[in-house]
Design a protein around this motif. Structure first.
Motif, PDB file in Angstrom:
ATOM      1  N   SER A  71       0.830  -1.205   0.000  1.00  0.00           N
ATOM      2  CA  SER A  71       0.000   0.000   0.000  1.00  0.00           C
ATOM      3  C   SER A  71       0.862   1.252   0.000  1.00  0.00           C
ATOM      4  O   SER A  71       1.814   1.367   0.768  1.00  0.00           O
ATOM      5  N   GLN A  72       0.509   2.160  -0.870  1.00  0.00           N
ATOM      6  CA  GLN A  72       1.152   3.465  -0.922  1.00  0.00           C
ATOM      7  C   GLN A  72       0.091   4.488  -1.265  1.00  0.00           C
ATOM      8  O   GLN A  72      -0.862   4.195  -1.974  1.00  0.00           O
ATOM      9  N   GLY A  73       0.271   5.675  -0.754  1.00  0.00           N
ATOM     10  CA  GLY A  73      -0.645   6.750  -1.088  1.00  0.00           C
ATOM     11  C   GLY A  73      -1.529   7.136   0.079  1.00  0.00           C
ATOM     12  O   GLY A  73      -1.313   6.747   1.218  1.00  0.00           O
ATOM     13  N   ARG A  74      -2.545   7.894  -0.239  1.00  0.00           N
ATOM     14  CA  ARG A  74      -3.417   8.478   0.773  1.00  0.00           C
ATOM     15  C   ARG A  74      -4.291   7.428   1.436  1.00  0.00           C
ATOM     16  O   ARG A  74      -4.937   6.632   0.777  1.00  0.00           O
ATOM     17  N   VAL A  75      -4.309   7.456   2.776  1.00  0.00           N
ATOM     18  CA  VAL A  75      -5.183   6.571   3.534  1.00  0.00           C
ATOM     19  C   VAL A  75      -6.147   7.360   4.423  1.00  0.00           C
ATOM     20  O   VAL A  75      -7.093   6.794   4.960  1.00  0.00           O
ATOM     21  N   LEU A  76      -5.892   8.664   4.573  1.00  0.00           N
ATOM     22  CA  LEU A  76      -6.714   9.488   5.444  1.00  0.00           C
ATOM     23  C   LEU A  76      -6.660  10.926   4.943  1.00  0.00           C
ATOM     24  O   LEU A  76      -5.594  11.425   4.595  1.00  0.00           O
ATOM     25  N   ARG A  77      -7.842  11.590   4.926  1.00  0.00           N
ATOM     26  CA  ARG A  77      -7.869  12.968   4.427  1.00  0.00           C
ATOM     27  C   ARG A  77      -9.071  13.687   4.996  1.00  0.00           C
ATOM     28  O   ARG A  77     -10.188  13.168   5.004  1.00  0.00           O
ATOM     29  N   ASP A  84      -7.095  20.471   8.691  1.00  0.00           N
ATOM     30  CA  ASP A  84      -6.315  19.885   7.603  1.00  0.00           C
ATOM     31  C   ASP A  84      -5.617  18.644   8.137  1.00  0.00           C
ATOM     32  O   ASP A  84      -4.716  18.741   8.974  1.00  0.00           O
ATOM     33  N   VAL A  85      -6.060  17.469   7.682  1.00  0.00           N
ATOM     34  CA  VAL A  85      -5.506  16.192   8.130  1.00  0.00           C
ATOM     35  C   VAL A  85      -5.120  15.387   6.897  1.00  0.00           C
ATOM     36  O   VAL A  85      -5.915  15.227   5.980  1.00  0.00           O
ATOM     37  N   ILE A  96       1.000  10.653   9.474  1.00  0.00           N
ATOM     38  CA  ILE A  96      -0.188  11.491   9.605  1.00  0.00           C
ATOM     39  C   ILE A  96       0.235  12.879  10.053  1.00  0.00           C
ATOM     40  O   ILE A  96       0.995  13.024  11.015  1.00  0.00           O
ATOM     41  N   THR A  97      -0.222  13.889   9.333  1.00  0.00           N
ATOM     42  CA  THR A  97      -0.039  15.275   9.757  1.00  0.00           C
ATOM     43  C   THR A  97      -1.418  15.868   9.981  1.00  0.00           C
ATOM     44  O   THR A  97      -2.350  15.593   9.225  1.00  0.00           O
ATOM     45  N   PHE A  98      -1.539  16.682  11.025  1.00  0.00           N
ATOM     46  CA  PHE A  98      -2.837  17.271  11.344  1.00  0.00           C
ATOM     47  C   PHE A  98      -2.638  18.656  11.943  1.00  0.00           C
ATOM     48  O   PHE A  98      -1.652  18.911  12.629  1.00  0.00           O
ATOM     49  N   SER A 111      -6.070  21.013  17.042  1.00  0.00           N
ATOM     50  CA  SER A 111      -5.508  20.135  16.012  1.00  0.00           C
ATOM     51  C   SER A 111      -5.839  18.684  16.314  1.00  0.00           C
ATOM     52  O   SER A 111      -6.164  17.900  15.422  1.00  0.00           O
ATOM     53  N   ARG A 112      -5.761  18.319  17.576  1.00  0.00           N
ATOM     54  CA  ARG A 112      -6.109  16.959  17.995  1.00  0.00           C
ATOM     55  C   ARG A 112      -7.586  16.687  17.717  1.00  0.00           C
ATOM     56  O   ARG A 112      -7.972  15.603  17.303  1.00  0.00           O
TER      57      ARG A 112
END
Length: 133
Positions: A71-77, A84-85, A96-98, A111-112
């Motif tokens: 698996s590669q790529g976006r898993v959460l958005r 912005d997550v 994961i950046t948030f 943010s959390r």
């Protein structure tokens, strides 16, 4: 003459695999990585959450020894006017950046909350890995 080279190259191509031996069956496994929210917060390491910053991040490893991540790529958005997550899977890690983007810099509690909103109803991620059976 050309036919001789074609036959010779085919012989070399077929004999290249003569030393192969079967080690085991390689299978693709769909892995569910549970409790993303809690795991992410516990994996934040020594990030200073008392001061505002542009974003917060965490990394979750989902492979073990001997597995190859597929698996590669976006898993959460989640992208709204205030949140912005992003979650990306690569090399056996989910990064994961948030951030709460209501200001130039984000504070930790809002943010959390954005991360929690992105995971509402689905606090897991599915990833595919190759492993030996």
């Amino acid at each position: 003459m050309k036919m001789f080279f074609v036959l010779a190259s085919m012989f070399v191509a077929f004999s290249a695999n003569a030393a192969d031996r079967k080690v085991g069956n390689v299978i693709a496994v769909e892995r569910e990585v549970p409790e993303i929210y809690d795991t992410c917060l516990s994996n934040m390491g020594d990030q200073d959450t008392t001061k505002p910053r542009s974003f917060y991040s965490c990394a979750i490893k989902y492979t073990t020894a001997g597995e190859i991540p597929v698996s590669q790529g976006r898993v959460l958005r989640l992208k709204t006017d205030k949140c912005d997550v992003h979650g990306e899977a690569f090399n056996g890690v989910i990064l994961i950046t948030f951030a709460n983007i209501s200001k130039d810099t984000a504070t930790f509690e809002p943010s959390r909350s954005c991360l929690k909103n992105a995971l509402t109803g689905k606090d897991y991620v599915k990833a595919i890995v190759y492993t030996l059976e």
